[in-house]
Motif scaffolding. Sequence first.
Motif, PDB file in Angstrom:
ATOM      1  N   GLU A 116       0.824  -1.194  -0.002  1.00 53.51           N
ATOM      2  CA  GLU A 116      -0.025  -0.129  -0.063  1.00 53.51           C
ATOM      3  C   GLU A 116       0.892   1.348   0.160  1.00 53.51           C
ATOM      4  N   GLU A 165      -5.164  -9.480   1.548  1.00 52.07           N
ATOM      5  CA  GLU A 165      -6.168  -8.533   1.957  1.00 52.07           C
ATOM      6  C   GLU A 165      -7.453  -9.438   2.350  1.00 52.07           C
ATOM      7  N   ALA A 166      -7.802 -10.369   1.600  1.00 49.15           N
ATOM      8  CA  ALA A 166      -9.020 -11.027   2.019  1.00 49.15           C
ATOM      9  C   ALA A 166      -8.636 -11.794   3.442  1.00 49.15           C
ATOM     10  N   LEU A 174      -1.192 -10.588  -3.255  1.00 48.59           N
ATOM     11  CA  LEU A 174      -2.104  -9.538  -2.659  1.00 48.59           C
ATOM     12  C   LEU A 174      -3.349  -9.422  -2.418  1.00 48.59           C
ATOM     13  N   PRO A 175      -4.341 -10.031  -3.362  1.00 54.29           N
ATOM     14  CA  PRO A 175      -5.720 -10.181  -3.003  1.00 54.29           C
ATOM     15  C   PRO A 175      -6.083 -11.301  -2.117  1.00 54.29           C
ATOM     16  N   HIS A 176      -5.165 -12.211  -2.100  1.00 49.89           N
ATOM     17  CA  HIS A 176      -5.184 -13.225  -0.738  1.00 49.89           C
ATOM     18  C   HIS A 176      -4.817 -12.552   0.441  1.00 49.89           C
ATOM     19  N   ARG A 231       1.895  -9.620  -6.654  1.00 50.31           N
ATOM     20  CA  ARG A 231       0.655  -9.275  -7.496  1.00 50.31           C
ATOM     21  C   ARG A 231      -0.412 -10.328  -7.304  1.00 50.31           C
TER      22      ARG A 231
END
Length: 75
Positions: free
Chosen positions: A14, A69-70, A65-67, A62
């Motif tokens: 971030e 954040e989840a 990151l979504p994992h 990349r």
Amino acid sequence: MDIDEIQTFVAIAELGGFTRAAQRLHRSQPAISRRLGLLEQELGAPLFERIRGHAKLAEAGRAFLPHAEAALAAL
């Protein structure tokens, strides 16, 4: 992998740098580097490209990151 490592990774992503992440998380920059190193070792891939005071997400970062954040959102 623990929550501190995931929080560290997301903060670096971030904020774009280890020093700023350290400030946000109230840790020293070496502690941030150490936590990220442990996470990268466990995942078996570099998560960031380190470029003169900045950290840019690498391909593995990349993807992760979504994992990450989840996982934080689930807590």
